[in-house]
Design an enzyme around this catalytic site. Structure first.
Site, PDB file in Angstrom:
ATOM      1  N   GLY A   1      -4.134   4.129   0.750  1.00 49.37           N
ATOM      2  CA  GLY A   1      -2.577   4.097   1.375  1.00 49.37           C
ATOM      3  C   GLY A   1      -2.299   3.351   2.518  1.00 49.37           C
ATOM      4  O   GLY A   1      -1.138   3.401   3.098  1.00 49.37           O
ATOM      5  N   ASN A  24      -1.443   0.219   2.571  1.00 49.04           N
ATOM      6  CA  ASN A  24      -0.141  -0.638   2.223  1.00 49.04           C
ATOM      7  C   ASN A  24       1.183   0.458   2.372  1.00 49.04           C
ATOM      8  O   ASN A  24       2.253   0.051   3.092  1.00 49.04           O
ATOM      9  CB  ASN A  24      -0.173  -1.471   0.886  1.00 49.04           C
ATOM     10  CG  ASN A  24      -1.015  -2.580   0.972  1.00 49.04           C
ATOM     11  OD1 ASN A  24      -0.362  -3.519   1.463  1.00 49.04           O
ATOM     12  ND2 ASN A  24      -2.188  -2.609   0.564  1.00 49.04           N
ATOM     13  N   MET A  51      -4.421   2.976  -9.457  1.00 51.80           N
ATOM     14  CA  MET A  51      -5.661   2.499 -10.443  1.00 51.80           C
ATOM     15  C   MET A  51      -5.552   2.558 -11.842  1.00 51.80           C
ATOM     16  O   MET A  51      -6.583   2.461 -12.555  1.00 51.80           O
ATOM     17  CB  MET A  51      -6.910   3.195  -9.578  1.00 51.80           C
ATOM     18  CG  MET A  51      -7.018   2.834  -8.269  1.00 51.80           C
ATOM     19  SD  MET A  51      -7.126   1.204  -8.035  1.00 51.80           S
ATOM     20  CE  MET A  51      -8.578   0.607  -8.934  1.00 51.80           C
ATOM     21  N   HIS A 107      -1.564  -7.536  -5.238  1.00 51.88           N
ATOM     22  CA  HIS A 107      -3.079  -7.834  -5.552  1.00 51.88           C
ATOM     23  C   HIS A 107      -3.675  -8.922  -4.533  1.00 51.88           C
ATOM     24  O   HIS A 107      -2.992  -9.955  -4.306  1.00 51.88           O
ATOM     25  CB  HIS A 107      -3.169  -8.751  -7.054  1.00 51.88           C
ATOM     26  CG  HIS A 107      -4.462  -8.766  -7.597  1.00 51.88           C
ATOM     27  ND1 HIS A 107      -5.351  -7.693  -7.956  1.00 51.88           N
ATOM     28  CD2 HIS A 107      -5.142  -9.695  -7.547  1.00 51.88           C
ATOM     29  CE1 HIS A 107      -6.215  -8.306  -8.321  1.00 51.88           C
ATOM     30  NE2 HIS A 107      -6.369  -9.475  -8.171  1.00 51.88           N
TER      31      HIS A 107
HETATM   32  C1  GRF Z   1      -4.984  -3.455  -1.944  1.00 51.15           C
HETATM   33  O1  GRF Z   1      -5.885  -4.420  -1.563  1.00 51.15           O
HETATM   34  C2  GRF Z   1      -4.107  -3.830  -2.949  1.00 51.15           C
HETATM   35  O2  GRF Z   1      -3.807  -5.347  -3.167  1.00 51.15           O
HETATM   36  C3  GRF Z   1      -4.892  -3.527  -4.382  1.00 51.15           C
HETATM   37  O3  GRF Z   1      -5.393  -2.141  -4.131  1.00 51.15           O
HETATM   38  C4  GRF Z   1      -5.718  -2.144  -2.506  1.00 51.15           C
HETATM   39  C5  GRF Z   1      -4.825  -0.725  -1.992  1.00 51.15           C
HETATM   40  O4  GRF Z   1      -4.986  -0.539  -0.766  1.00 51.15           O
HETATM   41  N1  GRF Z   1      -4.097  -3.467  -5.346  1.00 51.15           N
HETATM   42  P1  GRF Z   1      -4.399   0.834  -0.007  1.00 51.15           P
HETATM   43  O5  GRF Z   1      -4.680   1.993  -0.861  1.00 51.15           O
HETATM   44  O6  GRF Z   1      -3.050   0.096   0.168  1.00 51.15           O
HETATM   45  O7  GRF Z   1      -5.035   0.799   1.307  1.00 51.15           O
END
Ligand code: GRF
Length: 200
Positions: free
Chosen positions: A12, A14, A77, A94
Site C-alpha cells: 500500500g 502507492n 494482484m 506498473h
Molecule cells: C508497485 O510497484 C506497482 O507498480 C505494482 O505493484 C507495486 C505495489 O506496491 N503494480 P504498493 O503496494 O503500492 O507498495
C-alpha cells in the site's frame, strides 16, 4: 464530491502517497483490498480512510453497486475481468516502461537484463495484464554504479510522486502531456521525464 477508489493486495505504499496527496482536497477516497490482512487496509485505518475488504469473486457485485469516478489499481494482484472493468474507469501503475517487462518482478527483471533506462507506466486496465492504453510514463535512469536496492527505491519514489498527479489530472478531466507533468511538483529535483499522457 469526486469518488476515488484505490485497490491493492499488499504493502500500500502507492495508496499512502495518494491518500497524503489528496489530504484536505475535496476527494472521497475508498481503499479496497482482496486480502484480509493486507498492510494497505491497516494503512487506511491509520489514515482514517474508509476501507473495504472485497473478495475477488465479489468485485462485480461491489462495483455495480458502488460507483466511482476512478479506480486506481496499486499492487492489486488479481486479473479483473472485462465485466468488472466495465463498471468504472480503472487505471493501473506498473514499475517499468511498458510494453517492456510486463508482469511480475518487473523491476528485478529490468535490472538483471542490464537496461540503462527503465521507469514507470500508468495505463488503463484491461483484462490482459499490463496491456491497456498508456496514459503516462516517467523514466528512471540506472546509473552504472547503482545497486538493485537503489534502483528499486528510485522506481518506487517515482511511482509515489507521479501516480497522485496523474490521478488528479484524470479526475479533473484534464488533457495533459509531458510538459504539464514536468511543470508539476514532481519535476522539482527530479531527473525524470514523462511522455504519452494525452487522450486518457
Ligand atoms: C508497485 O510497484 C506497482 O507498480 C505494482 O505493484 C507495486 C505495489 O506496491 N503494480 P504498493 O503496494 O503500492 O507498495
Amino acid at each position: 464530491m469526486l469518488k476515488l477508489a484505490v485497490m491493492g493486495s499488499g504493502q500500500g505504499s502507492n495508496f499512502e502517497a495518494i491518500a497524503k496527496f489528496f489530504e484536505g482536497k475535496n476527494i472521497n477516497i475508498t481503499c479496497i483490498s482482496d486480502i484480509p490482512d493486507a498492510k494497505i487496509l491497516k494503512l487506511a485505518e491509520n489514515l482514517g480512510i474508509k476501507s473495504e475488504l472485497v473478495p475477488f469473486e465479489k468485485n462485480l457485485e461491489y462495483f455495480s453497486k458502488n460507483k466511482f469516478d476512478l479506480v486506481a489499481l496499486a499492487g492489486y494482484m488479481r486479473i479483473l475481468p472485462t465485466e468488472v472493468l466495465a463498471q468504472s474507469k480503472f487505471i493501473n501503475i506498473h514499475p517499468s516502461l511498458l510494453p517492456a517487462f510486463k508482469g511480475k518482478n518487473a523491476i528485478l527483471r529490468a535490472f538483471m537484463h542490464g537496461v540503462k533506462v527503465s521507469g514507470i507506466t500508468i495505463h488503463f486496465a484491461e483484462e490482459k495484464v499490463d496491456e491497456g492504453r498508456i496514459i503516462a510514463q516517467f523514466p528512471v535512469i540506472i546509473q552504472a554504479q547503482a545497486s538493485f536496492d537503489e534502483f528499486e527505491a528510485e522506481i518506487h519514489a517515482t511511482e509515489h510522486k507521479l501516480y497522485p498527479i496523474v490521478i488528479e489530472k484524470i479526475l479533473s478531466d484534464k488533457v495533459f502531456d509531458f510538459s504539464d507533468l514536468m511543470k508539476s511538483s514532481y519535476s522539482k529535483g527530479s531527473e525524470g521525464g514523462c511522455g504519452g499522457c494525452k487522450n486518457h
